[in-house]
Design a protein around this motif. Structure first.
Motif, PDB file in Angstrom:
ATOM      1  N   LEU A  36     -65.045 -10.796  -8.929  1.00 14.23           N
ATOM      2  CA  LEU A  36     -64.545 -11.521  -7.757  1.00 14.23           C
ATOM      3  C   LEU A  36     -63.212 -12.198  -8.048  1.00 14.23           C
ATOM      4  O   LEU A  36     -62.259 -12.115  -7.254  1.00 14.23           O
ATOM      5  CB  LEU A  36     -65.575 -12.565  -7.316  1.00 14.23           C
ATOM      6  N   LEU A  37     -63.129 -12.873  -9.179  1.00 12.36           N
ATOM      7  CA  LEU A  37     -61.900 -13.590  -9.520  1.00 12.36           C
ATOM      8  C   LEU A  37     -60.752 -12.627  -9.790  1.00 12.36           C
ATOM      9  O   LEU A  37     -59.611 -12.883  -9.377  1.00 12.36           O
ATOM     10  CB  LEU A  37     -62.137 -14.480 -10.738  1.00 12.36           C
ATOM     11  N   LEU A  38     -61.012 -11.526 -10.475  1.00 14.89           N
ATOM     12  CA  LEU A  38     -59.948 -10.567 -10.764  1.00 14.89           C
ATOM     13  C   LEU A  38     -59.348 -10.017  -9.484  1.00 14.89           C
ATOM     14  O   LEU A  38     -58.121  -9.915  -9.345  1.00 14.89           O
ATOM     15  CB  LEU A  38     -60.490  -9.420 -11.635  1.00 14.89           C
ATOM     16  N   ARG A  39     -60.196  -9.652  -8.542  1.00 13.75           N
ATOM     17  CA  ARG A  39     -59.708  -9.138  -7.251  1.00 13.75           C
ATOM     18  C   ARG A  39     -58.882 -10.189  -6.521  1.00 13.75           C
ATOM     19  O   ARG A  39     -57.817  -9.896  -5.974  1.00 13.75           O
ATOM     20  CB  ARG A  39     -60.895  -8.690  -6.379  1.00 13.75           C
ATOM     21  N   ILE A 213     -52.954  -1.059  -9.670  1.00  7.35           N
ATOM     22  CA  ILE A 213     -54.357  -0.674  -9.588  1.00  7.35           C
ATOM     23  C   ILE A 213     -55.150  -1.504 -10.581  1.00  7.35           C
ATOM     24  O   ILE A 213     -54.768  -1.624 -11.745  1.00  7.35           O
ATOM     25  CB  ILE A 213     -54.538   0.814  -9.928  1.00  7.35           C
ATOM     26  N   LEU A 214     -56.253  -2.085 -10.135  1.00  2.00           N
ATOM     27  CA  LEU A 214     -57.149  -2.828 -11.018  1.00  2.00           C
ATOM     28  C   LEU A 214     -58.252  -1.894 -11.505  1.00  2.00           C
ATOM     29  O   LEU A 214     -58.951  -1.276 -10.697  1.00  2.00           O
ATOM     30  CB  LEU A 214     -57.756  -4.020 -10.271  1.00  2.00           C
ATOM     31  N   THR A 386     -57.628  -4.745 -16.407  1.00 11.14           N
ATOM     32  CA  THR A 386     -56.267  -5.186 -16.132  1.00 11.14           C
ATOM     33  C   THR A 386     -55.714  -4.320 -15.008  1.00 11.14           C
ATOM     34  O   THR A 386     -56.411  -3.452 -14.479  1.00 11.14           O
ATOM     35  CB  THR A 386     -55.368  -5.098 -17.386  1.00 11.14           C
ATOM     36  N   THR A 387     -54.465  -4.565 -14.636  1.00  9.85           N
ATOM     37  CA  THR A 387     -53.819  -3.759 -13.603  1.00  9.85           C
ATOM     38  C   THR A 387     -52.742  -2.897 -14.248  1.00  9.85           C
ATOM     39  O   THR A 387     -52.125  -3.276 -15.245  1.00  9.85           O
ATOM     40  CB  THR A 387     -53.174  -4.627 -12.513  1.00  9.85           C
ATOM     41  N   ILE A 388     -52.518  -1.727 -13.657  1.00 15.51           N
ATOM     42  CA  ILE A 388     -51.434  -0.849 -14.098  1.00 15.51           C
ATOM     43  C   ILE A 388     -50.729  -0.313 -12.855  1.00 15.51           C
ATOM     44  O   ILE A 388     -51.325  -0.241 -11.775  1.00 15.51           O
ATOM     45  CB  ILE A 388     -51.942   0.321 -14.956  1.00 15.51           C
TER      46      ILE A 388
END
Length: 582
Positions: A36-39, A213-214, A386-388
């Protein structure tokens, strides 16, 4: 309540990232809160990185998740904790060395150890349990904390509600409403606490992040393999590699991929080899203990010159070891596994972009040279998020290198490159005969000494033929270095950040994603340095041993760690300060 001391926080005025640690028992939903927090942080425009470490049990014990929120990309594990949230009794015990006077502790006083309840520490006492009961039960604790962070990060309430609705979209409407109410209650509490007081400096948004993108490490192996044309996976679940199999299952129908949970690892690898024989593009995903059972099947692939892709998520051994922790201790095992001599390729991605490309490339190389290709990751890599930046699927090649057979076709024709034309049954008029016994060019059993020698020479000749496709190591830092640090696989980003933090002069990093066959420039890079250091998550510095075996080169210094945790930026920073003098 908040204590009377003004919070200095651990972030200096020009710092760019915030380290949050959530700690509690298995079964308390910490991983749900992590997602939830990452999004939410990602959509608000912050770079994010998280790493979860688990105990090997369904409930109880103590698990934790580290989340780094940054205005610049940070993708490495750090010891520093800026915000710590304990979920229950004993949640702080393992973090005594990482919680400092600048850490902001948020939670219920009953769960905060007495040593932190004085003016030397900052804590915010929030009655989460009581608030959760008012929202409908303890299961809403995660939503309360999500709302609290939304307020701390000045995230719009409507964005918060939209994220809750999106994440729980498949739930019943009354369940969604309860989740929204809990998140709103946490948001209001956060506004009450943080609106008129800067508790800790929050990283600024980075607008370009909205296009990223996560994903986690397991997804990179899945999606990269799909991009490489994988259409069959057979595996037996084994942590930490199981998520790769699960991800394939999620997409099996829409992408027409056959997914088989085999009865054991022996069956799994034999199914994968059979798939390649029939024209499929197959892989298995496992861990060290499962790969041990695949060793005979690996030799079968070597004898039949069958392509096969094997993903191994490393964890500490021997035997069951620490099944939910991380290590880089299976390199030499994968290099020497199997009876007899036959070529293979070993990759180890250092970041998620490399993971995607190497997974896709594995199918091309396996197909082109008709050899097993092994992808080495580990629990740290697979369970991190992570995101890329977005990657276009047309950047990958998944061409099948299969010939149409005729009446004169011979599966093991001797060639200068060691590569024979690979046909499959039913595509052409020829007979595709393969055999695990030594065989002649037609694939039929032989005990001729001369034929045996010729076939071994042919198979081993592929290593020389591979040279144009061997991936060179990446050099980071000055070309005119005096000190050279070497690493491989998942240590990449941590070593890089630590090297920058250390301020080491005339020092460069040489990182390897292809571990075998070794690139011919390796020895040139190493001999150019006045001092060489290698960093590995294992006891015996296995890659150093591999390099010494192939080049006779001996490193000046070896930095190793094998307690089940990844290297942190801080511990490597200390190791790299004045590396030439150590």
């Amino acid at each position: 309540m908040m204590n009377s001391r003004d919070t200095k926080a651990s972030m200096t005025e020009n710092s760019l990232d915030l380290s949050i640690v959530l700690s509690g028992q298995a079964g308390q939903g910490i991983q749900t809160l992590e997602r939830l927090l990452l999004r939410m942080f990602k959509i608000s425009g912050r770079y994010i990185f998280s790493y979860s470490e688990f105990m090997s049990r369904i409930r109880g014990g103590n698990n934790s998740t580290l989340i780094r929120v940054s205005s610049q990309r940070k993708t490495a594990f750090t010891d520093r904790i800026d915000i710590f949230i304990p979920f229950g009794e004993g949640a702080m015990d393992r973090f005594k060395e990482r919680i400092g006077s600048d850490t902001v502790i948020i939670g219920e006083a009953v769960f905060i150890n007495d040593i932190y309840k004085n003016e030397n520490y900052t804590f915010i006492d929030i009655p989460f349990t009581e608030m959760a009961k008012e929202s409908g039960g303890k299961q809403y604790l995660n939503l309360l904390i999500m709302g609290l962070f939304a307020a701390l990060f000045k995230i719009d309430r409507y964005m918060l509600i939209d994220q809750v609705q999106s994440y729980f979209s498949s739930a019943a409407s009354d369940k969604i409403d309860s989740n929204i109410n809990a998140a709103s209650a946490g948001f209001e509490k956060g506004q009450e606490l943080f609106n008129n007081r800067q508790v800790i400096r929050i990283p600024d948004p980075a607008p370009a992040l909205s296009q990223e993108i996560l994903l986690n490490g397991a997804e990179t192996i899945t999606y990269g393999s799909i991009a490489g044309g994988c259409n069959f996976i057979s595996s037996y679940p084994m942590s930490p590699s199981t998520d790769v199999l699960v991800n394939f299952a999620k997409h099996s129908t829409e992408l027409n991929i056959a997914v088989e949970q085999a009865e054991d690892e022996i069956s799994a690898i034999n199914m994968a080899i059979a798939s390649w024989y029939a024209g499929g593009r197959a892989m298995v995903t496992t861990s060290g203990g499962g790969f041990a059972l695949m060793a005979e099947g690996l030799s079968l692939a070597g004898a039949t010159e069958s392509p096969v892709v094997i993903h191994i998520g490393q964890r500490p051994g021997p035997a069951t070891g620490l099944p939910t922790r991380t290590e880089q201790s299976d390199l030499l095992f994968t290099l020497f596994a199997g009876h007899g001599e036959f070529p293979r390729v070993i990759y180890a991605p250092g970041n998620f972009r490399q993971g995607l490309f190497l997974a896709a490339r594995s199918f091309h190389i396996a197909d082109k040279y008709q050899v097993p290709v092994i992808i080495l990751t580990d629990q740290y890599y697979l369970d991190s998020y992570t995101t890329i930046p977005e990657i276009k699927m047309d950047e990958f090649s998944n061409e099948n290198i299969i010939v149409e057979t005729d009446d004169k076709y011979q599966r093991y024709t001797i060639s200068d490159t060691g590569i024979s034309p690979r046909g499959i049954p039913g595509y052409g008029t020829g007979i595709v005969c393969v055999d695990s016994d030594e065989h002649d060019e037609g694939g039929y059993i032989t005990e001729s000494f001369s034929v045996r020698t010729a076939q071994v020479n042919k198979r081993m000749g592929k290593i020389k033929a591979m040279e144009p496709d061997i991936i060179a190591p990446d050099l980071y830092g000055p070309e005119n270095y005096t000190t050279l640090i070497v690493s491989w696989g998942s240590t990449l980003e941590t070593v890089l950040e630590a090297l920058i933090s250390s301020g080491a002069k005339d020092t460069a990093l040489l990182h390897f994603t292809q571990l075998f066959p070794l690139h011919r420039q390796t020895e040139i890079y190493l001999k150019k340095a006045s001092k060489t250091i290698i960093v590995e998550n294992n006891f015996s510095s296995q890659f150093a041993l591999l390099i010494r075996m192939l080049t006779s080169f001996e490193f000046d210094r070896k930095i190793t760690k094998y307690n089940g945790m990844p290297f942190s930026v801080e511990e490597l920073t200390q190791e790299f300060i004045n590396p030439a003098e150590r």
